[in-house]
Design an enzyme around this catalytic site. Structure first.
Site, PDB file in Angstrom:
ATOM      1  N   ALA A 159       0.721  -1.263  -0.150  1.00 23.93           N
ATOM      2  CA  ALA A 159      -0.244   0.068   0.130  1.00 23.93           C
ATOM      3  C   ALA A 159       1.103   1.103   0.062  1.00 23.93           C
ATOM      4  O   ALA A 159       0.716   2.091  -0.885  1.00 23.93           O
ATOM      5  CB  ALA A 159      -0.841  -0.107   1.163  1.00 23.93           C
ATOM      6  N   ALA A 301       7.520   5.953  12.467  1.00 21.37           N
ATOM      7  CA  ALA A 301       6.712   6.990  12.582  1.00 21.37           C
ATOM      8  C   ALA A 301       6.088   6.743  14.041  1.00 21.37           C
ATOM      9  O   ALA A 301       5.749   5.850  14.508  1.00 21.37           O
ATOM     10  CB  ALA A 301       5.715   7.345  11.563  1.00 21.37           C
ATOM     11  N   ASP A 369       1.065   0.274  14.726  1.00 23.67           N
ATOM     12  CA  ASP A 369       1.435   1.637  15.023  1.00 23.67           C
ATOM     13  C   ASP A 369       0.663   2.596  14.404  1.00 23.67           C
ATOM     14  O   ASP A 369      -0.161   3.571  15.053  1.00 23.67           O
ATOM     15  CB  ASP A 369       2.839   1.981  14.672  1.00 23.67           C
ATOM     16  N   ARG A 428     -10.963 -20.395   6.287  1.00 25.23           N
ATOM     17  CA  ARG A 428      -9.630 -20.275   7.145  1.00 25.23           C
ATOM     18  C   ARG A 428      -9.873 -20.469   8.719  1.00 25.23           C
ATOM     19  O   ARG A 428      -9.256 -21.227   9.331  1.00 25.23           O
ATOM     20  CB  ARG A 428      -8.886 -18.942   6.775  1.00 25.23           C
ATOM     21  N   HIS A 538      -3.983 -12.187   9.375  1.00 25.70           N
ATOM     22  CA  HIS A 538      -4.458 -10.935   8.868  1.00 25.70           C
ATOM     23  C   HIS A 538      -5.365 -10.230   9.996  1.00 25.70           C
ATOM     24  O   HIS A 538      -6.282 -11.010  10.623  1.00 25.70           O
ATOM     25  CB  HIS A 538      -5.292 -10.934   7.385  1.00 25.70           C
TER      26      HIS A 538
HETATM   27  P1  ADP Z   1       0.004  -3.095   3.554  1.00 27.81           P
HETATM   28  O1  ADP Z   1      -0.156  -4.814   2.852  1.00 27.81           O
HETATM   29  O2  ADP Z   1      -1.000  -2.490   3.945  1.00 27.81           O
HETATM   30  O3  ADP Z   1       0.970  -2.733   2.442  1.00 27.81           O
HETATM   31  P2  ADP Z   1       2.320  -4.393   4.748  1.00 27.81           P
HETATM   32  O4  ADP Z   1       2.517  -5.140   5.879  1.00 27.81           O
HETATM   33  O5  ADP Z   1       2.845  -5.120   3.451  1.00 27.81           O
HETATM   34  O6  ADP Z   1       0.962  -3.566   4.753  1.00 27.81           O
HETATM   35  O7  ADP Z   1       3.517  -3.103   5.101  1.00 27.81           O
HETATM   36  C1  ADP Z   1       3.453  -2.176   6.101  1.00 27.81           C
HETATM   37  C2  ADP Z   1       4.773  -1.631   6.397  1.00 27.81           C
HETATM   38  O8  ADP Z   1       4.654  -0.696   7.199  1.00 27.81           O
HETATM   39  C3  ADP Z   1       5.704  -2.779   6.866  1.00 27.81           C
HETATM   40  O9  ADP Z   1       6.835  -2.858   6.115  1.00 27.81           O
HETATM   41  C4  ADP Z   1       6.119  -2.152   8.367  1.00 27.81           C
HETATM   42  O10 ADP Z   1       7.419  -2.506   8.745  1.00 27.81           O
HETATM   43  C5  ADP Z   1       5.641  -0.848   8.245  1.00 27.81           C
HETATM   44  N1  ADP Z   1       5.635  -0.156   9.377  1.00 27.81           N
HETATM   45  C6  ADP Z   1       4.709  -0.294  10.379  1.00 27.81           C
HETATM   46  N2  ADP Z   1       4.705   0.355  11.378  1.00 27.81           N
HETATM   47  C7  ADP Z   1       5.424   1.709  11.014  1.00 27.81           C
HETATM   48  C8  ADP Z   1       5.921   2.819  11.472  1.00 27.81           C
HETATM   49  N3  ADP Z   1       5.399   3.103  12.854  1.00 27.81           N
HETATM   50  N4  ADP Z   1       6.855   3.656  10.987  1.00 27.81           N
HETATM   51  C9  ADP Z   1       7.042   3.227   9.796  1.00 27.81           C
HETATM   52  N5  ADP Z   1       6.950   2.155   9.220  1.00 27.81           N
HETATM   53  C10 ADP Z   1       6.056   1.103   9.687  1.00 27.81           C
END
Ligand code: ADP
Length: 599
Positions: A159, A301, A369, A428, A538
Site C-alpha cells: 500500500a 513514525a 502503530d 480459514r 491478517h
Molecule cells: P500493506 O499490505 O497494507 O501495505 P504491509 O504489511 O505490506 O502492509 O506493509 C506495512 C509496512 O509498514 C511494513 O513494512 C512495516 O514495517 C511498516 N511500518 C509499520 N509501522 C511503522 C511505523 N510506525 N513507521 C514506519 N513504518 C512502519
C-alpha cells in the site's frame, strides 16, 4: 552504503577484490609476518541464518579482513538484502567483527557474523581477539532533524509503495518512512496472489467472471459485514490496477496460471512470478526510486502532527540511530503501516481468544502503530476484533507454509488419531479452530502423487521443503504405513481413513465432509505427510476510511490531510478476508490514497 544495492552487485565488488588478491598468489594460509590478528589466506565459514546456513568466504590479507564473498544462503530475498549489504560493508570498512544487527533482519545479521567468525577462527581468530574489535552501529544518521515534503507515507509495504508512486507521479515530492531495514511488509511474504475479474488468463481458460460476482463472493466471505462501498471500489478497480502493475510497474505474473482461493466462486487470482510478493515489491521499489521518492529506512513514525483546523501536517519519527526527526507534510500524510498481527498485546486487547497459543505468519513490523497513531488524533476504528488465522503454518515458527498449498490441489487433513475432522476447503477460520481442537493443537496434511503432480508444491517451494524436512515437519515415504509410523499415528485408523477417502474420491462424493474443489485419491507413492498448525495471518479491523482513502473521525467527518490504505484500514474484508484479496485491496487503495493526497 546506499539502500538498494543487491547482493549481486555487492558480490561483484567482493569478487573483484578477491580476484585482485588471488592475483597476489596468497591463497594458502601462511603466518603473517606483520603479526596481524589473523593468518593470511582464504577461509570458508558457516553461520545459521533465518532460512538455513549462510556460507561466507573470507579473505585475510596483511593479518586482517580484506574481502568477503557470499557463497550461499537461503535468506528471504529483499528482507535480507540490507543485512548482507550493511553488515558486510561495516565489517570491511571497520575491520571489525563486532557489528550491530540490522533492524528487522537480526537473525540474518547474526548468521553473517557467525559465519565470519567461523571463518576467522580457522585463521587463528579467538573470542579474545574478537572482543577487542570496536562496536559498529550500522544505522543511518540524518543531518536535518526537520524536513519538509509534500507527502509523508508511513510504511513501505504494497500500500505504501503504491501510494508513494502515485503521489510522486502526480507531481508531489514524497518521503516514505519504513521502520524496518527492508521494504515489503506482509506484502513481500505473501503468495503474490491478486484477485482480478476479467483478465486475459480467465478469458484463455474460459472462466466466466464479473465485478458483481467478485463483490458477492467478497461480501459473503466476510459474513456480509464488509463496507460494501469499499468492496465495490476494490472490485471495480482491480482490472485497471492489474494492468498498471503489468504495463507501468512491469510486474510479471505467471501467464497460464490462475488460483481459486477458498470462498471464490471461480479461479480469479493472478499469481506473481515465483509465487510470492518479491517481484511486486522489488518492481514497485525500483519504479518509486526512479521517480525520485525519498526512502527513510529504519525510521519509525511515532506520532501524527496536528495543525490548524485539525489538519494533519506531518509526522514525528525516530530512526535507528536514536534521532528524533520531524517530517512536515505540505499536502498530507498517508498511513500504510499494515496490520497488528505481530502485536500480541494488541491482539489480546481486541480479541482475547487470539492469544499466545497462536504464532503469526506476519512480519515483525506489523505492530499496529498506524492504528494507534490515528486513534490518538481522533480517527475512528472498526472491526478490530476480527483477526484471521491461517490454518496451515509451520507449527514451530508460525511462518505460512506454501508447500501446504497442496491442500488446494487435494491433500487431506488428519489428526494425531488418524481421522479427518474438517472439510479441507472450508474457510480459514473454520479450519484453524478445528485444528486447535485436536490433540497437540496440530494436524497433518497427507497427499500422494495424484495431488503432488498438479502443483508440484514440494518442488516449487524446494527451500521451504528442505527446511521443513530439517525441522522434521514433513516426511516422504513409499508407503502409507511409513507416514503414520513416522509421526506416531495409529496405523490402522490412518489406513482406514485413507481407504475410505479413496472410495469417496472415486465416487466423487465425500460423505463425511462434502469436500469441494480438487478431489483425488491417495494411492500413488511416494506419499507426503506434513505437520501444520494455525497462526495469525491478517487483521481485518483498522482505521475507518471512505472510498477516497480519507480517514474519518468518530462522527464520520473527514480528518483533513490524513489518508490510510491497506491492512491498516478496517471494513473492506468484514469478518473474514478471502485469499488473494489483500494484495488487490492494498494496491487499489494505495493508489487511490496517493492520487487523492495530491488533489
Ligand atoms: P500493506 O499490505 O497494507 O501495505 P504491509 O504489511 O505490506 O502492509 O506493509 C506495512 C509496512 O509498514 C511494513 O513494512 C512495516 O514495517 C511498516 N511500518 C509499520 N509501522 C511503522 C511505523 N510506525 N513507521 C514506519 N513504518 C512502519
Amino acid at each position: 552504503m546506499k539502500k538498494g544495492i543487491k547482493i549481486v552487485s555487492l558480490l561483484l565488488v567482493f569478487l573483484m577484490a578477491f580476484a585482485s588478491l588471488a592475483g597476489c598468489g596468497k591463497t594458502d594460509s601462511t603466518i603473517n609476518p606483520s603479526e596481524g590478528k589473523y593468518k593470511d589466506g582464504v577461509y570458508e565459514g558457516k553461520g545459521a541464518g533465518n532460512g538455513g546456513d549462510i556460507v561466507l568466504q573470507v579473505t585475510v590479507e596483511n593479518g586482517d579482513i580484506a574481502g568477503i564473498d557470499v557463497i550461499e544462503h537461503k535468506e528471504t530475498e529483499v528482507l535480507s538484502d540490507a543485512a548482507f549489504d550493511k553488515v558486510i560493508t561495516a565489517v570491511l570498512d571497520n575491520k571489525s567483527t563486532n557489528v550491530d544487527v540490522v533492524t528487522g533482519a537480526s537473525f540474518t545479521s547474526r548468521g553473517i557474523i557467525a559465519a565470519l567468525k567461523d571463518a576467522l577462527i580457522k585463521a587463528g581468530g579467538t573470542d579474545e581477539i574478537f572482543s577487542k574489535d570496536p562496536k559498529i552501529n550500522v544505522s543511518n544518521k540524518e543531518t536535518e532533524l526537520e524536513q519538509t515534503y509534500d507527502v509523508v507515507v508511513i510504511g513501505g509495504g504494497g500500500a505504501g509503495l503504491s501510494a508513494a508512486v502515485e503521489a510522486q507521479a502526480a507531481g508531489a515530492n514524497v518521503v516514505l518512512l519504513e521502520k524496518m531495514s527492508s521494504l515489503g511488509g506482509n506484502t513481500l511474504v505473501s503468495g503474490g496472489g491478486l484477485n482480478v475479474p476479467g483478465t486475459d488468463q480467465q478469458k484463455a481458460l474460459g472462466v466466466e467472471d464479473s465485478v458483481e460476482t467478485f463483490i458477492e463472493d467478497t461480501m459473503k466471505g466476510g459474513d456480509n459485514i464488509n463496507n460494501k462501498e469499499l468492496v465495490t471500489v476494490m472490485a471495480e478497480n482491480a482490472l485497471s490496477t492489474a494492468k498498471w502493475l503489468i504495463d507501468t510497474i512491469k510486474v510479471e505474473f505467471i501467464p497460464d496460471r490462475l488460483q481459486q482461493f477458498g470462498g471464490h466462486s471461480v479461479p480469479r487470482a493472478l499469481i506473481a512470478k515465483g509465487n510470492h510478493g518479491t517481484d511486486l515489491i522489488q518492481k514497485l521499489e525500483t519504479y518509486a526510486n526512479d521517480l525520485g521518492v525519498v526512502f527513510k529506512m529504519e525510521t519509525k513514525a511515532d506520532e501524527l502532527i496536528v495543525g490548524d483546523n485539525n489538519k494533519i501536517v506531518g509526522v514525528k519519527a525516530t530512526n535507528a540511530s536514536g534521532q528524533e526527526i520531524t517530517f512536515n507534510a505540505n499536502k498530507g500524510v498517508i498511513i500504510a503501516s499494515g496490520g497488528f498481527g505481530a502485536n500480541l498485546d494488541m491482539r489480546k486487547k481486541y480479541n482475547p481468544e487470539i492469544d499466545e497459543k497462536y504464532k503469526t505468519t506476519d512480519v515483525a513490523g506489523t505492530t499496529g502503530d498506524g492504528i494507534v497513531m490515528a486513534e490518538n488524533i481522533g480517527a475512528d476504528l472498526m472491526h478490530m476484533e476480527h483477526i484471521q488465522t491461517y490454518p496451515t503454518c509451520n507449527p514451530k515458527t508460525g511462518i505460512i507454509s506454501y508447500v501446504a498449498n497442496s491442500r488446494f490441489d487435494g491433500s487431506i487433513l488428519l489428526n494425531q488419531e488418524g481421522n479427518r475432522f474438517v472439510e479441507e476447503m472450508d474457510r480459514r477460520d473454520v479450519i484453524s479452530k478445528a485444528i486447535l481442537d485436536q490433540t497437540n493443537r496440530e494436524a497433518y496434511l497427507v497427499w500422494g502423487q495424484e495431488v503432488e503432480s498438479i502443483g508440484n508444491m514440494t518442488e516449487l517451494h524446494k527451500d521451504e521443503y528442505n527446511n521443513l524436512e530439517k525441522l522434521d515437519l514433513i516426511y516422504k515415504a513409499d508407503t502409507i504405513e511409513e507416514l503414520a509410523e513416522h509421526f506416531d499415528i495409529n496405523i490402522d485408523t490412518f489406513k482406514a481413513t485413507i481407504e475410505k477417502y479413496n472410495e469417496y474420491a472415486e465416487n466423487g462424493n465425500d460423505e463425511d465432509f462434502n469436500r469441494r474443489g480438487s478431489f483425488f485419491p491417495i494411492e500413488k507413492g511416494p506419499f507426503y505427510i506434513q505437520k501444520v498448525a494455525p497462526a495469525v495471518h491478517h487483521t481485518m479491523g483498522g482505521i475507518v476510511v471512505n472510498k477516497e482513502a480519507k480517514v474519518l473521525d468518530n462522527d464520520g467527518n473527514i480528518i483533513p490531510g490524513l489518508f490510510a490504505a491497506g491492512e491498516v484500514t478496517g471494513g473492506i474484508h468484514g469478518g473474514n478476508r478471502l485469499g488473494g484479496n489483500a494484495v488487490t485491496d492494498v494496491i487499489v487503495f494505495g493508489r487511490i490514497a496517493g492520487e487523492n493526497v495530491v488533489k
